[in-house]
Design an enzyme around this catalytic site. Structure first.
Site, PDB file in Angstrom:
ATOM      1  N   ASP A 255       5.015   1.929  -9.143  1.00  0.00           N
ATOM      2  CA  ASP A 255       3.740   1.507  -9.697  1.00  0.00           C
ATOM      3  C   ASP A 255       2.615   1.448  -8.666  1.00  0.00           C
ATOM      4  O   ASP A 255       2.852   1.496  -7.480  1.00  0.00           O
ATOM      5  CB  ASP A 255       3.883   0.159 -10.404  1.00  0.00           C
ATOM      6  CG  ASP A 255       4.488  -0.928  -9.529  1.00  0.00           C
ATOM      7  OD1 ASP A 255       4.745  -0.662  -8.347  1.00  0.00           O
ATOM      8  OD2 ASP A 255       4.709  -2.035 -10.027  1.00  0.00           O
ATOM      9  N   THR A 256       1.398   1.403  -9.205  1.00  0.00           N
ATOM     10  CA  THR A 256       0.203   1.055  -8.462  1.00  0.00           C
ATOM     11  C   THR A 256      -0.544   2.202  -7.808  1.00  0.00           C
ATOM     12  O   THR A 256       0.010   2.948  -7.005  1.00  0.00           O
ATOM     13  CB  THR A 256       0.507   0.035  -7.339  1.00  0.00           C
ATOM     14  OG1 THR A 256       1.390  -0.964  -7.811  1.00  0.00           O
ATOM     15  CG2 THR A 256      -0.758  -0.625  -6.881  1.00  0.00           C
ATOM     16  N   VAL A 257      -1.813   2.329  -8.169  1.00  0.00           N
ATOM     17  CA  VAL A 257      -2.769   3.071  -7.361  1.00  0.00           C
ATOM     18  C   VAL A 257      -3.691   2.037  -6.738  1.00  0.00           C
ATOM     19  O   VAL A 257      -3.730   0.884  -7.164  1.00  0.00           O
ATOM     20  CB  VAL A 257      -3.574   4.093  -8.204  1.00  0.00           C
ATOM     21  CG1 VAL A 257      -2.646   5.102  -8.852  1.00  0.00           C
ATOM     22  CG2 VAL A 257      -4.427   3.390  -9.263  1.00  0.00           C
TER      23      VAL A 257
ATOM     24  N   SER B 160       0.804  -5.939  -8.950  1.00  0.00           N
ATOM     25  CA  SER B 160      -0.551  -5.394  -8.885  1.00  0.00           C
ATOM     26  C   SER B 160      -1.603  -6.408  -9.308  1.00  0.00           C
ATOM     27  O   SER B 160      -2.738  -6.370  -8.829  1.00  0.00           O
ATOM     28  CB  SER B 160      -0.663  -4.154  -9.776  1.00  0.00           C
ATOM     29  OG  SER B 160       0.257  -3.180  -9.381  1.00  0.00           O
TER      30      SER B 160
END
Length: 364
Positions: free
Chosen positions: A195-197, A228
């Site tokens: 996950d996660t940008v 996040s």
């Protein structure tokens, strides 16, 4: 004498972004690179138009969310129930805003930024304290009340996200040791897409901001909120005297949360020089060797960090760092005085347990 003094307008702004730590497949690299470039350019354009650090970070992350290949916004992983539930957070030197397990918001980071911005406007009617973190239906209601449009949750799904969901949901339903093993395999780009940008930014006034956005882990329980969105975990931005730091992280959310990962990394790096050895020691102490996380679990992480020091002559020195223990992490960065984005596909070397990249950036 006046010619020797650098005014604030002489300073450049800076942005760095990442599209998650995991395993970016070779076939998708051109699309990832193009997305990273567009995100950086969008953030730099915002800074050059007078936007502050948090606004630029928000605009850059929105570009990353709009790319169907990233696990944020459109194309996010689906929950066990087959829905898209997004998390996002934003932090600058003054405030923090976050959302968790939210459906129907095309760009979750815009809602997180709106909460951050509202925090700075003072008390609400009746002396009520404005919220900094909203989840689920309450977050959607707040979004509607503040002019953020909603979309049908089906519009957040892509053919690839639905195919991946159906593939692994079917294996999970078969419920045999062999199929469970297959779900955890490291040979699939689908299961390695953590996950996660995120984005980290310095504006021309020296303010820093960080942002994170994620669709969470594949087949997560409905209502699960990942790192996040959590304070001190997905991102961190802070100024301590002459030192400013911003961090955006990615990885195994439940473990990152237990270590307050982004804040802990920021605290450690604010006191020490950025060298591979010190970074490795901090990661081992803060995360990999932490007793609160199972010793036999796969503790994946990746983060980008900027550290700006304002010297006695008011010049600014900046270092940018990318570190991860996943197979790859794709990042990009540039200043407001540059016309081209620097992109870097950082890869884990076969003889090492993690990779650390450090670069120096001139803002004057």
């Amino acid at each position: 004498m006046a010619d020797a003094i650098e005014t604030e307008t002489n300073y450049a702004g800076f942005i760095a972004v990442h599209v998650g730590a995991g395993l970016q497949s070779q076939a998708r690299l051109p699309r990832y690179r193009e997305t990273i470039k567009r995100a950086c350019l969008q953030g730099i354009r915002a800074l050059n138009n007078g936007k502050n650090a948090s606004e630029a970070a928000c605009m850059a992350v929105a570009v990353l969310e709009d790319c169907p290949l990233t696990n944020a916004g459109i194309g996010s992983n689906l929950t066990l129930d087959g829905n898209v539930e997004c998390d996002a957070s934003m932090m600058d030197e003054e405030s923090y805003g976050a959302i968790g397990a939210v459906t129907g918001i095309k760009n979750p980071i815009t809602l997180a930024w709106a909460l951050l911005h509202t925090q700075k406007q003072g008390l609400l009617d009746g002396g009520r304290i404005p919220p900094c973190f909203l989840v689920g239906d309450g977050a959607k209601q707040w979004a509607q009340q503040h002019g953020i449009p909603l979309v049908d949750n089906q519009a957040m799904m892509t053919e690839n996200s639905k195919f991946t969901y159906e593939k692994y949901k079917r294996k999970l339903d078969e419920n045999t040791p062999e199929t469970t093993k297959k779900i955890k395999t490291k040979n699939s780009d689908d299961t390695e897409r953590l996950d996660t940008v995120g984005a980290i930014v310095i504006d021309q006034h020296g303010n820093v901001a960080a942002a994170a956005s994620s669709g969470g882990i594949l087949l997560k329980h409905s209502g699960r909120v990942g790192h996040s969105a959590m304070f001190g975990c997905g991102c961190w931005a802070e100024r301590k005297d002459s030192c400013s730091i911003a961090v955006a992280s990615s990885g195994t959310g439940e473990f990152l949360m237990k270590s307050l990962f982004s804040k802990s990394i920021s605290d450690a790096c604010s006191n020490d020089d950025l060298t591979p050895d010190t970074i490795r020691d901090h990661i081992n102490h803060i995360f990999l060797n932490r007793t609160m996380t199972p010793t036999n679990a796969e503790k994946y992480f990746g983060f980008i960090l900027l550290k700006m020091i304002t010297n006695e002559n008011q010049s600014r020195s900046v270092e940018v760092l990318c570190a991860h223990n996943t197979q790859t992490m794709f990042v990009g960065y540039m200043t407001t005085k540059q016309s081209k984005v620097t992109t870097c596909l950082s890869e884990l070397h076969s003889n090492d347990s993690l990779t650390i990249n450090i670069d120096s950036v001139r803002l004057t």
